[in-house]
Design an enzyme around this catalytic site. Structure first.
Site, mmCIF file in Angstrom:
data_model
loop_
_atom_site.group_PDB
_atom_site.id
_atom_site.type_symbol
_atom_site.label_atom_id
_atom_site.label_comp_id
_atom_site.label_asym_id
_atom_site.label_seq_id
_atom_site.Cartn_x
_atom_site.Cartn_y
_atom_site.Cartn_z
ATOM 1 N N CYS B 89 4.994 -3.835 -4.031
ATOM 2 C CA CYS B 89 3.690 -3.871 -3.372
ATOM 3 C C CYS B 89 2.595 -3.380 -4.327
ATOM 4 C CB CYS B 89 3.743 -3.089 -2.061
ATOM 5 S SG CYS B 89 2.367 -3.478 -0.961
ATOM 6 N N HIS B 205 8.718 -5.033 0.994
ATOM 7 C CA HIS B 205 9.190 -3.648 0.862
ATOM 8 C C HIS B 205 10.685 -3.521 1.174
ATOM 9 C CE1 HIS B 205 5.352 -1.450 0.435
ATOM 10 N NE2 HIS B 205 4.838 -2.435 1.139
ATOM 11 N N GLU B 207 12.513 -1.088 0.499
ATOM 12 C CA GLU B 207 12.787 0.315 0.876
ATOM 13 C C GLU B 207 12.495 0.586 2.344
ATOM 14 O OE1 GLU B 207 10.094 -0.680 -0.475
ATOM 15 O OE2 GLU B 207 8.381 0.600 -0.001
#
Lengths: 85, 229
Positions: B89, B205, B207
């Site tokens: 990002c 993302h 994560e």
């Protein structure tokens, strides 16, 4: 006008999008202007400028060109132009 | 044997560094070191992550000011030595602003902040970062306002020809068309790799896709990175 003010050295760096890159903010502003009833506004493009005061004219343009291409603008998407104010 | 250590560079305004820290530790089975942007040396050089967020408030352009941080100068130096680097990002935006990756990430097509789950097709599974993911389409959250990938037509062709496009926004079954494109990215691009194949940038993302079940695709993404160390 005092001498100090007269001797101020200020350059203005203009930044705008390169041709062909869609700027949704400018498009939205244009649509709003249209909705205000103005009939003759054909196109709007948006940019920004920085006024940069310098303390010495040594290497000024070279430094400003470098600052403008290295940081103030992203050459992939933007053009810049430097003028003396 | 002591665990290996992966570096995560943190800027003022980073906000995905903690999530990334947890995902990396848990699923890569390593320790992490958070490197403050002001540090001019990075001690653990086996792998470096640049996390998401709003570094320096996204002032000027997303990622622009972060490129001049001492830690990023070190990242640029280490990148030339082949150190694997992943920017997620805002991390991807920083890597493009550093010119470590091609192109630029600019305002989404509709100028809205998009925050949703998106399917992403893995276009190149022959990279260090994707070779161990056992799916062709993964589901990752996206959350950004400046994610529209832009580059010149010539560069785009070069990226396609060199297989540097790693992720594209797609449907669940891997169909790639405009209706699956959340931000107006050229050719639905969600992530690319550099020519030397050691630097990956992606807007989604992974994560944030590790929390709810073992099926979450972020888990296989991070587990797949273990073999890099």
């Amino acid at each position: 006008m005092n001498l100090r003010k007269l001797l101020k050295m200020i350059y203005r760096v203009y930044i705008n999008f390169k041709k062909g890159i869609l700027d949704p903010e400018a498009e939205a502003i244009k649509r709003t202007i249209d909705s205000m009833g103005y009939k003759t506004i054909k196109k709007i493009s948006k940019g920004k400028f920085f006024d940069i005061e310098i303390s010495s004219s040594k290497n000024t343009l070279g430094d400003l060109e470098k600052i403008s291409s290295d940081l103030l603008s992203n050459p992939i998407i933007e053009n810049f132009k430097i003028i003396k104010k | 044997m002591p665990k290996k250590v992966v570096s995560i560079v943190v800027f003022p305004g980073s906000n995905c560094d903690r999530d990334l820290d947890i995902a990396v530790q848990k699923y890569m089975n390593v320790n992490t070191e958070l490197v403050w942007h002001d540090d001019s040396s990075i001690k653990n050089q086996e792998m470096i992550f640049i996390p998401g967020g709003f570094s320096f408030g996204d002032y000027l352009r997303s990622g622009a000011l972060a490129t001049k941080s001492p830690a990023m100068k070190e990242v640029i130096r280490l990148s030339k030595r082949g150190v694997p680097i992943i920017g997620i990002c805002n991390g991807f935006q920083i890597l493009t602003e550093c010119k470590l990756l091609d192109g630029a990430l600019i305002d989404n097509y509709k100028r809205l902040f998009v925050c949703k789950e998106n399917f992403v097709k893995i276009e190149n599974k022959n990279t260090l970062f994707t070779q161990n993911i056992n799916k062709n389409v993964v589901q990752f959250p996206i959350a950004h306002a400046q994610g529209r990938f832009y580059t010149s037509e010539d560069n785009l062709k070069r990226l396609e020809d060199n297989n540097q496009i790693v992720f594209k926004y797609s449907s669940r079954d891997g169909k790639i068309d405009k209706s699956q494109n959340p931000n107006g990215s050229m050719n639905n691009i969600a992530g690319i790799i550099n020519k030397n194949k050691n630097i990956l940038g992606l807007m989604p993302h992974p994560e944030r896709a590790v929390n709810f079940s073992e099926d979450n695709d972020g888990i296989s993404f991070f587990r797949g990175l273990q073999n890099l160390l």
